[in-house]
Design a protein around this motif. Structure first.
Motif, PDB file in Angstrom:
ATOM      1  N   VAL A 233     -52.287  12.911  35.096  1.00 18.53           N
ATOM      2  CA  VAL A 233     -52.230  12.703  36.596  1.00 18.53           C
ATOM      3  C   VAL A 233     -53.197  11.833  36.945  1.00 18.53           C
ATOM      4  O   VAL A 233     -54.327  12.387  37.177  1.00 18.53           O
ATOM      5  CB  VAL A 233     -52.087  14.084  37.356  1.00 18.53           C
ATOM      6  N   GLY A 234     -53.014  10.586  37.268  1.00 17.88           N
ATOM      7  CA  GLY A 234     -53.965   9.582  37.292  1.00 17.88           C
ATOM      8  C   GLY A 234     -54.614   8.961  36.190  1.00 17.88           C
ATOM      9  O   GLY A 234     -54.169   9.036  35.101  1.00 17.88           O
ATOM     10  N   GLN A 235     -55.489   8.011  36.383  1.00 18.23           N
ATOM     11  CA  GLN A 235     -56.239   7.354  35.250  1.00 18.23           C
ATOM     12  C   GLN A 235     -56.725   8.149  34.219  1.00 18.23           C
ATOM     13  O   GLN A 235     -57.615   8.924  34.461  1.00 18.23           O
ATOM     14  CB  GLN A 235     -57.129   6.397  35.855  1.00 18.23           C
ATOM     15  N   VAL A 236     -56.557   7.708  33.078  1.00 16.72           N
ATOM     16  CA  VAL A 236     -57.221   8.177  31.911  1.00 16.72           C
ATOM     17  C   VAL A 236     -58.453   7.560  31.607  1.00 16.72           C
ATOM     18  O   VAL A 236     -58.566   6.192  31.568  1.00 16.72           O
ATOM     19  CB  VAL A 236     -56.394   8.303  30.695  1.00 16.72           C
ATOM     20  N   TYR A 237     -59.724   7.897  31.877  1.00  8.77           N
ATOM     21  CA  TYR A 237     -60.997   7.239  31.874  1.00  8.77           C
ATOM     22  C   TYR A 237     -61.742   7.640  30.544  1.00  8.77           C
ATOM     23  O   TYR A 237     -62.611   6.606  30.242  1.00  8.77           O
ATOM     24  CB  TYR A 237     -61.996   7.955  32.971  1.00  8.77           C
ATOM     25  N   SER A 238     -61.455   8.463  29.619  1.00  2.06           N
ATOM     26  CA  SER A 238     -62.246   8.752  28.542  1.00  2.06           C
ATOM     27  C   SER A 238     -61.415   9.337  27.337  1.00  2.06           C
ATOM     28  O   SER A 238     -60.493  10.322  27.708  1.00  2.06           O
ATOM     29  CB  SER A 238     -63.252   9.645  28.645  1.00  2.06           C
ATOM     30  N   LEU A 239     -61.508   8.962  26.255  1.00  2.00           N
ATOM     31  CA  LEU A 239     -60.637   9.612  25.097  1.00  2.00           C
ATOM     32  C   LEU A 239     -61.689   9.823  23.825  1.00  2.00           C
ATOM     33  O   LEU A 239     -62.594   9.214  23.760  1.00  2.00           O
ATOM     34  CB  LEU A 239     -59.778   8.518  24.660  1.00  2.00           C
ATOM     35  N   VAL A 240     -61.520  10.860  23.060  1.00  2.00           N
ATOM     36  CA  VAL A 240     -62.422  11.271  21.895  1.00  2.00           C
ATOM     37  C   VAL A 240     -61.427  12.152  21.060  1.00  2.00           C
ATOM     38  O   VAL A 240     -60.534  12.798  21.551  1.00  2.00           O
ATOM     39  CB  VAL A 240     -63.598  12.104  22.445  1.00  2.00           C
ATOM     40  N   VAL A 241     -61.786  12.246  19.802  1.00  2.00           N
ATOM     41  CA  VAL A 241     -60.923  13.046  18.835  1.00  2.00           C
ATOM     42  C   VAL A 241     -62.048  14.005  18.267  1.00  2.00           C
ATOM     43  O   VAL A 241     -63.142  13.635  17.840  1.00  2.00           O
ATOM     44  CB  VAL A 241     -60.207  12.240  17.446  1.00  2.00           C
ATOM     45  N   GLY A 242     -61.663  15.242  18.141  1.00  2.00           N
ATOM     46  CA  GLY A 242     -62.498  16.511  17.562  1.00  2.00           C
ATOM     47  C   GLY A 242     -61.594  17.567  16.991  1.00  2.00           C
ATOM     48  O   GLY A 242     -60.626  17.778  17.710  1.00  2.00           O
ATOM     49  N   SER A 243     -61.842  18.010  15.720  1.00  2.00           N
ATOM     50  CA  SER A 243     -60.963  19.128  15.330  1.00  2.00           C
ATOM     51  C   SER A 243     -59.562  18.908  15.335  1.00  2.00           C
ATOM     52  O   SER A 243     -58.739  19.851  15.751  1.00  2.00           O
ATOM     53  CB  SER A 243     -61.196  20.408  16.218  1.00  2.00           C
ATOM     54  N   ASP A 244     -59.108  17.714  14.890  1.00  2.06           N
ATOM     55  CA  ASP A 244     -57.721  17.185  14.804  1.00  2.06           C
ATOM     56  C   ASP A 244     -56.960  17.101  15.995  1.00  2.06           C
ATOM     57  O   ASP A 244     -55.707  17.182  16.062  1.00  2.06           O
ATOM     58  CB  ASP A 244     -56.806  18.219  13.757  1.00  2.06           C
ATOM     59  N   LEU A 245     -57.905  17.211  17.109  1.00  2.00           N
ATOM     60  CA  LEU A 245     -57.120  16.922  18.423  1.00  2.00           C
ATOM     61  C   LEU A 245     -57.614  15.809  19.077  1.00  2.00           C
ATOM     62  O   LEU A 245     -58.789  15.420  19.065  1.00  2.00           O
ATOM     63  CB  LEU A 245     -57.623  18.369  19.391  1.00  2.00           C
ATOM     64  N   LEU A 246     -56.531  15.065  19.867  1.00  4.82           N
ATOM     65  CA  LEU A 246     -57.083  13.999  20.829  1.00  4.82           C
ATOM     66  C   LEU A 246     -57.294  14.495  22.184  1.00  4.82           C
ATOM     67  O   LEU A 246     -56.422  15.308  23.004  1.00  4.82           O
ATOM     68  CB  LEU A 246     -55.780  12.971  20.878  1.00  4.82           C
ATOM     69  N   ALA A 257     -55.272  17.748  25.858  1.00 10.18           N
ATOM     70  CA  ALA A 257     -55.428  17.898  24.207  1.00 10.18           C
ATOM     71  C   ALA A 257     -54.126  17.357  23.662  1.00 10.18           C
ATOM     72  O   ALA A 257     -53.005  18.429  24.102  1.00 10.18           O
ATOM     73  CB  ALA A 257     -56.186  18.883  23.766  1.00 10.18           C
ATOM     74  N   TRP A 258     -54.096  16.768  22.682  1.00  2.14           N
ATOM     75  CA  TRP A 258     -52.689  16.461  21.664  1.00  2.14           C
ATOM     76  C   TRP A 258     -52.876  16.804  20.165  1.00  2.14           C
ATOM     77  O   TRP A 258     -54.168  16.398  20.056  1.00  2.14           O
ATOM     78  CB  TRP A 258     -52.124  15.417  21.875  1.00  2.14           C
ATOM     79  N   ARG A 259     -52.187  17.177  19.665  1.00  2.00           N
ATOM     80  CA  ARG A 259     -52.355  17.366  18.103  1.00  2.00           C
ATOM     81  C   ARG A 259     -51.027  16.471  17.462  1.00  2.00           C
ATOM     82  O   ARG A 259     -49.856  16.753  17.829  1.00  2.00           O
ATOM     83  CB  ARG A 259     -52.215  18.984  17.667  1.00  2.00           C
ATOM     84  N   TYR A 260     -51.672  16.040  16.366  1.00  2.00           N
ATOM     85  CA  TYR A 260     -50.564  14.969  15.629  1.00  2.00           C
ATOM     86  C   TYR A 260     -49.769  15.896  14.867  1.00  2.00           C
ATOM     87  O   TYR A 260     -50.173  16.840  13.929  1.00  2.00           O
ATOM     88  CB  TYR A 260     -51.235  13.999  14.798  1.00  2.00           C
ATOM     89  N   ASN A 261     -48.474  15.569  14.917  1.00  2.00           N
ATOM     90  CA  ASN A 261     -47.485  16.420  14.055  1.00  2.00           C
ATOM     91  C   ASN A 261     -46.754  15.367  12.937  1.00  2.00           C
ATOM     92  O   ASN A 261     -46.154  14.551  13.302  1.00  2.00           O
ATOM     93  CB  ASN A 261     -46.161  16.895  15.111  1.00  2.00           C
ATOM     94  N   VAL A 262     -47.361  15.752  11.778  1.00  2.00           N
ATOM     95  CA  VAL A 262     -47.007  14.601  10.666  1.00  2.00           C
ATOM     96  C   VAL A 262     -45.552  14.403  10.425  1.00  2.00           C
ATOM     97  O   VAL A 262     -44.876  13.586  10.230  1.00  2.00           O
ATOM     98  CB  VAL A 262     -47.718  15.073   9.318  1.00  2.00           C
ATOM     99  N   ALA A 263     -44.720  15.819  10.359  1.00  2.00           N
ATOM    100  CA  ALA A 263     -43.437  15.805  10.066  1.00  2.00           C
ATOM    101  C   ALA A 263     -42.594  15.034  11.107  1.00  2.00           C
ATOM    102  O   ALA A 263     -41.523  14.586  11.046  1.00  2.00           O
ATOM    103  CB  ALA A 263     -43.098  17.436  10.278  1.00  2.00           C
TER     104      ALA A 263
END
Length: 441
Positions: A233-246, A257-263
Motif C-alpha cells: 500500500v503505497g510506494q515500495v522504498y526498499s527490498l532485500v532477500v533473506g532466508s528464501d524470502l523477499l 514478505a514473499w516466498r518463491y514457489n518453484v512448482a
C-alpha cells in the motif's frame, strides 16, 4: 545549488602584462553572472590572464566492464577483521577540508584548493586552469576516479543493480523507467517504461526486482519471465532477500514478505511484519536478522526464523535513511547527521558503540573493498557529496561531488556506481593506493 556555497573568493594573480587597464584589477562579479548594469563599471568585464587548460568533460567513449568478478559489496560481512568496538573512530571522523595541489608551476608555490566544485569549470568557462582555487574534478580522492558517465534518466536515480556475471547494468528512476546499459560500450541498450516511480531495485540470482507504487515488479533476466507482486500500500522504498524470502519496505510502515514457489513459478505472500508507524525506507539482512529503518526514526530488529520483532532501536532523532551489516556490526545513518555503529552486548541486544557526526544529513550507505581489500564505507550526504571512509577508523579517503544529492550507490567488481538527483549515473573505478609510504630508513 550553488557549488561555491553562495560566496566566491577569487584568487587574483596580479595585473596582466598584456593590458594597461586602469580599472580595479578584479573581475566584476555581476558581469560574470550576466547582469552588470553599471557604466562605467570600476571592475573588469573580462577574465584575468591564466592558463586555460581545465576542461569540464570527464567522459570516456569506452564501457566499464571488467574481467575481475571479485565481489566488492559488503552486504553480509566482507571478511573485514575488526578487532572490536574500541577500534572505531581512530581516524578522527571527517578529514580536512583542504587539498594541496602540488602541480603548480609557480616557483615552488603550493595552491590549497577549497573542497568545492568550480561552477565555471562545470560550465566549461573557467580561465584559471590549475591555479583556480576551486576543484576541477568530481572527486577529491586519489584512490578512485570517474570512469564514465551515463546520461538518459530525467529524474533522480533511485536504484542501481548489476546482476552477478551479467554484462548489463540496470538503473531505475523516478522518471518511471528502468534503463539497461551495456557494460562493454557504456551505451543504453534499452528503456523499460513501468508507469510508476521506481523506489528501489534489487538483483538476486536471475531475478530483478523493482519497487513501484503498490507493486513489486519481478522479471527473470535469463528467461524473460515477468511477475507482479501485489499487496503493498503505497510506494515500495526498499527490498532485500533473506532466508528464501523477499522482503519489501512499504510507505504505510509495513514489511511484506514473499516466498518463491518453484512448482507454480510465482512468488506467494508469506508474511506481513507490522510495528513501524511510518514508511520503511531501508532494509538489510545479516546474522539471521532482518533490520529495518523507518521514517518513524527507529530501527527494528526481526528474527528471520519466526519473523518476530526482537528489539527497537530509538537512538536516532530523525529519519533512518540507510542500514548496513558489516562484520559483527550494524551501521545506520540518518538525517540527524550521524552514522551510528551498533554492537551486540552480552545479552544479545544492540547498543551504540560509536557515533560519527557529520555536518549534513545522511542519505545512504554502501560498503565495499578497495583494490587492497581494505573495507571502505561510502556515505552520501544531502550537501551533494559522498564521503569515503576507511573502516573502522573513519579516516576520510576523499569525497565525490555531484550536481544534486546522490541517492543511489552500488558496488561492483573493482568499480562502483552513483546516481544523483539530475538523473546522471556515474561509474567510478578503484585505483591503486597512491598515498606516499614512509621511508624505511
Amino acid at each position: 545549488m550553488d557549488f561555491d556555497g553562495g560566496k566566491r573568493v577569487f584568487n587574483r594573480l596580479g595585473p596582466s602584462q598584456q593590458h594597461n587597464d586602469t580599472r580595479n584589477q578584479k573581475v566584476c562579479y555581476h558581469w560574470r553572472a550576466g547582469n552588470c548594469n553599471r557604466f562605467p563599471c570600476p571592475f573588469l568585464h573580462r577574465e584575468l590572464s591564466a592558463p586555460a587548460n581545465g576542461t569540464a568533460s570527464s567522459k570516456r567513449p569506452h564501457g566499464f566492464s571488467t574481467d575481475d568478478q571479485r565481489s566488492t559489496t559488503a552486504r553480509r560481512g566482507g571478511g573485514s577483521n575488526f578487532n572490536g568496538p574500541n577500534t572505531w573512530g581512530r581516524g578522527g571522523g571527517r578529514g580536512g577540508n583542504v587539498i594541496n595541489n602540488n602541480n603548480s608551476s609557480s616557483k615552488g608555490a603550493v595552491f590549497k584548493k577549497t573542497e568545492k566544485i568550480c561552477n565555471f569549470w562545470v560550465q566549461g568557462s573557467c580561465g584559471y586552469g590549475d591555479k583556480c582555487r576551486y576543484l576541477h574534478s568530481w572527486s577529491s580522492a586519489n584512490c578512485f576516479a570517474m570512469l564514465t558517465q551515463l546520461e538518459g534518466h530525467q529524474k533522480v536515480v533511485s536504484g542501481i543493480a548489476l546482476p552477478a556475471g551479467s554484462d548489463k547494468l540496470y538503473t531505475g528512476s523516478k522518471d518511471e523507467t528502468v534503463r539497461v546499459w551495456d557494460c562493454q560500450s557504456g551505451q543504453c541498450a534499452g528503456v523499460i517504461n513501468l508507469g510508476g516511480e521506481v523506489g528501489c531495485m534489487l538483483s538476486e540470482g536471475p531475478w530483478m526486482f523493482v519497487g513501484l507504487p503498490n507493486l513489486v515488479k519481478a522479471w527473470n533476466v535469463q528467461t524473460s519471465a515477468e511477475l507482479s507482486l501485489n499487496g503493498p500500500v503505497g510506494q515500495v522504498y526498499s527490498l532485500v532477500v533473506g532466508s528464501d524470502l523477499l522482503f519489501a519496505g512499504v510507505q504505510d510502515g509495513s514489511i511484506l514478505a514473499w516466498r518463491y514457489n518453484v512448482a507454480t513459478n510465482c512468488f506467494e505472500p508469506a508474511a506481513s511484519l507490522q510495528g513501524h508507524t511510518s514508511a520503511v525506507v531501508t532494509l538489510v539482512v545479516g546474522a539471521n536478522r532482518l533490520y529495518s529503518g523507518s521514517m518513524d526514526k527507529s530501527i527494528r530488529v526481526w528474527n528471520l526464523e519466526n519473523l518476530q520483532c526482537l528489539q527497537t532501536l530509538t537512538d536516532h532523532t530523525s529519519v533512518v535513511m540507510s542500514v548496513l551489516c558489516w562484520d559483527q556490526f550494524l551501521l545506520s545513518c540518518s538525517l540527524d547527521k550521524t552514522i551510528k555503529v551498533w554492537a551486540a552486548t552480552d545479552s544479545g541486544n544492540l547498543e551504540v558503540t560509536y557515533t560519527n557526526t557529520e555536518e549534513h544529513g545522511l542519505l545512504t550507505l554502501c560498503g565495499m573493498h578497495d583494490l587492497e581489500s581494505k573495507p571502505v564505507l561510502l556515505c552520501a550526504c544531502n550537501d551533494n557529496t559522498v564521503r569515503a571512509y576507511d573502516l573502522p577508523s573513519f579516516a576520510e579517503r576523499g569525497k565525490i561531488f555531484a550536481k544534486q544529492e546522490i541517492r543511489s550507490i552500488h558496488g561492483g567488481p573493482n568499480i562502483f556506481f552513483t546516481g544523483d538527483g539530475t538523473g546522471e549515473v556515474r561509474v567510478w573505478q578503484w585505483l591503486a593506493d597512491q598515498t606516499p609510504q614512509p621511508s624505511s630508513a
